[in-house]
Motif scaffolding. Structure first.
Motif, short mmCIF file in Angstrom:
data_model
loop_
_atom_site.label_atom_id
_atom_site.label_comp_id
_atom_site.label_asym_id
_atom_site.label_seq_id
_atom_site.Cartn_x
_atom_site.Cartn_y
_atom_site.Cartn_z
N SER A 104 -9.40 -1.86 2.88
CA SER A 104 -7.97 -1.52 2.79
C SER A 104 -7.76 0.00 2.90
O SER A 104 -6.64 0.45 3.10
CB SER A 104 -7.36 -2.05 1.50
N TYR B 64 0.80 -1.22 0.00
CA TYR B 64 0.00 0.00 0.00
C TYR B 64 0.83 1.27 0.00
O TYR B 64 0.33 2.34 -0.25
CB TYR B 64 -0.97 0.01 1.19
N GLU C 188 -5.94 1.78 6.49
CA GLU C 188 -4.61 1.16 6.51
C GLU C 188 -4.20 0.59 7.85
O GLU C 188 -3.56 -0.45 7.93
CB GLU C 188 -3.57 2.23 6.18
#
Lengths: 353, 343, 114
Positions: B116, A7, B119
């Motif tokens: 998602s 991410y 985080e």
């Protein structure tokens, strides 16, 4: 632990290519005295960049500001003077060595964006105090951002990798970015605050393996007025202890940190905890070596460990150097640049050297 | 005379219930479903709260009701454009086919929050952090296991993931997650009675018939532990478990524990189709949901003549509410078409 | 060991990985209604002792549940066992029985070394 996705890619920032104005940190030159010169050497010699190291620089007030002893108006004016020095140099890409300076300057720019009257007041204050004028930088990046940007180029020049030469396996590295790097403005950091990538990217690129331990995001406990006041110091060190306890099962080969305070704390507190409670966090009672990212880069580029200041660490680095296979002469450890003996520290009672 | 036709965008419970009631009242219906099968979000569920009703059976009943000559079900069709011209409504799909009707019903439903985006909860990073939807899919297989195939000794459910959270831009409560967590905690405890089940919450919003009773039962009969506090960090441990941190706000102390599986109760967000089609017709409301004329009495109407709304394209609704709303929309459409003929 | 004038603080929070939470299961066997508690605080609101001391039955009960036994025994001494808490509980929890049983458990437990 297997990580499914990366991410960190969502957090990217613009980092200038060349022509930097460097600001040194107040405390790093004492605790990790070779780090900043190593950064400048890498920038100039390895990457051929133009970077200015201005001798007229001074504190950004970060320590005083975060300890509640310097007022925000003063901080703004003092920082504005630093910007005025940069304006004199004609440079626009600001690179503060310290994570807290980086957080503070980012905070100032953001403040001035939302409260232009504060900027006007600061201009007026600086004018009255010094007669100086200043421009705002067009780019602010932390030196670790810059190294991250050029990590691939640097790899080409590296003599060593973050690999255990005896086993051939990647070294397990704990990374710590420092709260003021990513938590104040996560959009101005690489990888954000939850899965930061600025140091992780260097570690992975240079052959190591990042340890994703549960307390990875926890503050080192520095906290300025917390550790400065003795009455608070017990809880300050407790934070570092919590991190060590959490990383211990992973058996990290070393720790690399971003921030002056964190690097100092994670190194020196290992001594403190060992001497106060008899506890160490490695297998041999020697502690886990703690490096700044410049030291890590310099070490891999093959710079003499004693030239980049690694002999000034609390936790001794030889075990790490031996794992990687870095060449060094033990006899030179305490010989200074001038060729004179610089003195040797006393041996701790509990932390083995 | 040829029957008047209503275009229904979305083959979930709201669209299907409306279609059936319209057909029963002698109208022709075309349902556009983007998926291969009708049923909408019910397809993701095994048992329904609060009565543990069989979701497959509810779907089958719907399918039976709408399988009739006057309902044309077009699956695998996404409607990209919805517009009116000269009092008619037109729906256009991605390959450019245009379908015509006398009225249109937006029943494009919801999508679950993409976990998602939070985080700090490690979803998509750590394999043992799953969503409530993934819990359902696993429950379908008859067992709940970790990514390593182990039966969890400890599981935690976290409410309000993507709901009541300014950080993700959703101030609202998704309404179904609290009770769903109670349901899933009970299902887990039925499968693994010796395991510990924890539920982290900010408020337990048991505002539905039999919800509070189920909550009470989960404590009394199944020993589910409720902790008031929001998990602010989930991190993987060396043995692939998940370390979570929250405050136990009722003791005022920070709380830390390691669990084998962390289930994120993902909230309800407007679906992409809802957001796009509502925007095209200038009926876009808060958070991408479609906006009705008014909550009291005109909740199926839009400011566009002949365009109606049903179900969770407007806001988070439970299944019974959605079904009732589909039926209500059908009545509104019938009234509208009758009045039009009269004039 | 060295003394520099400060001690390393002990963690203050609840660690459910190490806390003894099984003791509550035993308590709940004796007083099954304990499991129903919502932590609404009606018991503490009406409590004679809470209104004049820092005793808080709700919190004692919850701390017991979380395996944080250290101060409960001392706190429970402030309870006058009047039973008003039991009258107001919306979930019919036998609060008085919880107090009795917590005392018994705490007396038999070497919780200071847990």
């Amino acid at each position: 632990m297997e990580v499914k996705k990366h991410y960190w890619n969502q957090y990217q920032k613009e980092i200038a290519d060349d022509d930097y104005f460097y600001e040194r940190s107040c405390i790093r030159q004492t605790f990790f005295p070779g780090s900043e010169t190593t950064f400048l050497r890498i920038m100039k010699e390895e990457l051929g960049k133009n970077i200015m190291d201005d001798p007229n620089l001074h504190t950004c007030t970060g320590i005083g500001y975060h300890s509640d002893v310097v007022a925000f108006d003063t901080t703004q004016t003092v920082c504005a003077r630093i910007f005025s020095l940069m304006t004199d140099s004609g440079l626009k890409n600001y690179v503060p060595s310290c994570v807290t300076s980086f957080g503070l300057f980012t905070e100032l720019i953001e403040t001035w964006k939302h409260f232009p009257e504060e900027l006007e007041k600061t201009r007026e204050n600086l004018r009255k105090a010094t007669g100086r004028e200043f421009e705002l930088p067009t780019n602010i990046a932390h030196p670790s951002d810059v190294i991250f940007k050029f990590r691939k180029e640097l790899k080409e020049k590296m003599k060593y990798q973050l690999v255990n030469k005896h086993t051939g396996k990647p070294l397990k590295v704990v990374e710590h970015i420092g709260c003021h790097y990513g938590k104040v403005f996560s959009q101005h950091s690489i990888g954000g605050a939850e899965f930061p990538h600025v140091l992780a990217g260097m570690i992975e690129e240079w052959g190591g393996e990042v340890v994703d331990y549960p307390e990875r995001r926890h503050c080192c406990g520095f906290g300025f007025r917390q550790y400065l006041v003795m009455a608070n110091r017990g809880y300050s060190v407790a934070n570092t202890k919590k991190k060590f306890e959490s990383m211990k099962p992973y058996k990290p080969d070393f720790i690399v940190a971003n921030c002056p305070g964190c690097t100092m704390f994670m190194d020196k507190w290992q001594y403190t905890i060992a001497e106060m409670e008899g506890i160490t966090y490695d297998e041999f009672g020697k502690g886990i070596p703690v490096l700044s990212y410049e030291e890590m880069a310099g070490m891999l580029l093959g710079y003499n460990p004693w030239d980049i200041g690694m002999q000034t660490h609390q936790v001794q680095v030889e075990s790490l150097l031996d794992k990687i296979g870095v060449e060094y002469d033990p006899k030179d450890k305490y010989i200074g640049k001038s060729g004179n003996y610089i003195g040797e520290p006393e041996k701790p009672e509990n932390l083995k050297v | 005379m040829e029957k008047e036709r209503i275009l229904i965008i979305g083959g979930g419970p709201a669209g299907l219930e409306a279609a059936y009631n319209l057909a029963e009242n002698n109208y022709a219906v075309t349902i556009f479903e983007k998926d291969t099968e009708i049923g909408g979000n019910i397809k993701k569920w095994v048992k329904l709260f609060p009565d543990f009703g069989d979701a497959a059976e509810v779907r089958k009943n719907f399918k039976d009701k709408v399988t009739r000559q006057d309902i044309d079900i077009k699956t695998d069709i996404s409607i990209n454009e919805l517009y009116s011209e000269n009092g008619k409504w037109f729906a256009k799909n991605s390959s450019g086919n245009v379908y015509e009707g006398n009225a249109a019903l937006l029943a494009t439903g919801f999508e679950t929050f993409n976990a998602s985006r939070k985080e700090e909860l490690g979803y998509g990073i750590y394999n043992n952090v799953i969503t409530s939807v993934e819990f359902e899919q696993m429950y379908k297989t008859g067992k709940i296991i970790t990514a390593e195939g182990k039966t969890p000794e400890r599981i935690a459910f976290l409410n309000c993931v993507g709901s009541r959270d300014e950080k993700v831009g959703n101030h609202y409560c998704s309404r179904i997650c609290c009770i769903n967590a109670v349901k899933q905690a009970i299902e887990f405890k039925e499968l693994v009675p010796d395991a510990e089940a924890y539920c982290f919450y900010m408020d337990m919003r048991m505002a539905g018939q039999f919800y509070e009773e189920l909550y009470r039962k989960s404590q009394e009969k199944f020993g589910v532990t409720y902790i008031r506090g929001r998990i602010s960090e989930a991190a993987g441990t060396i043995d692939n478990r998940i370390q979570i941190k929250s405050e136990d706000t009722l003791t005022g102390l920070p709380l830390k524990m390691t669990v084998d599986l962390l289930v994120l109760m993902v909230g309800i967000e407007s679906s992409d189709s809802t957001t796009a089609l509502a925007k095209q017709n200038e009926i876009n409301g808060e958070y991408g949901f479609a906006k009705s004329v008014g909550l009291h009495g005109s909740d199926n109407l839009t400011k566009k003549e002949g365009l109606f709304l049903a179900g969770s394209c407007k806001r988070p609704l439970t299944l019974p509410e959605t079904i009732a709303d589909g039926r209500a929309a059908a009545i509104q459409i019938i009234e509208f078409l009758k009045l039009k003929v009269k004039n | 060991m060295k003394n520099w004038g400060y001690k390393i603080s002990k963690p203050r929070g609840i660690d459910l990985d190490t806390a003894n939470i099984k003791e509550f299961d035993k308590l709940a066997e004796k007083v099954p209604s304990a499991k129903r508690c919502l932590m609404c605080g009606a018991c503490s609101a009406t409590c004679s002792a809470t209104n004049h001391t820092d005793f808080n039955f709700r919190k004692c009960h919850l701390m017991f549940r979380r395996g944080q036994f250290e101060n409960i025994s001392e706190e429970l001494d402030k309870c006058m066992l009047c039973g008003k808490c039991k009258l107001v509980c919306p979930r019919g929890v036998n609060t008085r029985a919880i107090i009795y049983n917590m005392r018994i458990f705490l007396n038999n437990m070497d919780y200071k070394n847990i």
